[in-house]
Design a protein around this motif. Structure first.
Motif, short mmCIF file in Angstrom:
data_model
loop_
_atom_site.label_atom_id
_atom_site.label_comp_id
_atom_site.label_asym_id
_atom_site.label_seq_id
_atom_site.Cartn_x
_atom_site.Cartn_y
_atom_site.Cartn_z
N SER A 161 1.77 7.97 -2.70
CA SER A 161 1.51 7.81 -4.13
C SER A 161 1.78 6.36 -4.52
N SER A 162 0.93 5.80 -5.35
CA SER A 162 1.15 4.42 -5.79
C SER A 162 2.37 4.29 -6.69
N GLU A 189 0.84 -1.19 0.00
CA GLU A 189 0.00 0.00 0.00
C GLU A 189 0.88 1.25 0.00
N PRO A 190 0.48 2.26 -0.75
CA PRO A 190 1.28 3.49 -0.78
C PRO A 190 1.37 4.13 0.60
#
Length: 179
Positions: free
Chosen positions: A151-152, A122-123
């Protein structure tokens, strides 16, 4: 008129099929799908370092790996997390990279190749000392100030235990597997 009606029917059928396929792909996030997707994609990008990434639970992400980091000739403590991208970076070690400043927040460098982003965690927003990978550009970044929002595209790979002054002025970094 038959040709126009047949063409319209084919276009409508194709559009409905594509939408149905897209909806199915986006809505099906069951764990049964993860191993097949991960195994296929990671085997082509980093075969030697990804067998454990087939775990759908992601439990291997908590397994940290001690690394030896030298910043401008001074050794500091550091760890990599157990994410597939971090394991992929570990497969490239040892690495010595020249660093440059980026946005007054981080020092960046380009590894010899892009890292896998499969099964990314997960970001999370980067913190001072975080070693990260920015997927769109394929570069490593060491944050000497807390970064922006999560951010991804930015994967946290690990953490370097060094003070802000040492990180902000770093020109060269060597990353090795700890012995």
């Amino acid at each position: 008129m038959t040709t126009f009606t047949l063409g319209r029917a084919l276009t409508t059928t194709t559009t409905v099929g594509v939408l149905l396929l897209a909806a199915t792909a986006c809505s099906d996030d069951s764990p049964e799908q993860a191993p097949a997707t991960t195994g296929t994609a990671t085997s082509s990008s980093a075969p030697a370092s990804t067998p454990a990434s087939a775990s759908p639970s992601g439990s291997d992400r908590s397994t940290e790996m001690d690394i030896r980091v030298t910043i401008d000739g001074q050794e500091v403590e550091a760890t990599l997390n157990g994410s597939p991208a971090a394991r992929d970076l570990a497969s490239l070690l040892p690495l010595t990279l020249d660093l440059e400043d980026f946005h007054g927040t981080e020092r960046i460098a380009d590894p010899p190749r892009k890292l896998t982003t499969d099964n990314a965690p997960e970001p999370q927003a980067p913190k001072t000392g975080d070693l990260t990978y920015y997927a769109p550009w394929g570069n490593l970044a060491i944050f000497y100030k807390d970064g922006p929002a999560a951010s991804s595209d930015l994967l946290v790979l690990g953490h370097i235990d060094a003070d802000t002054d040492q990180l902000s002025g770093a020109d060269r970094i060597t990353i090795e597997v700890a012995s």
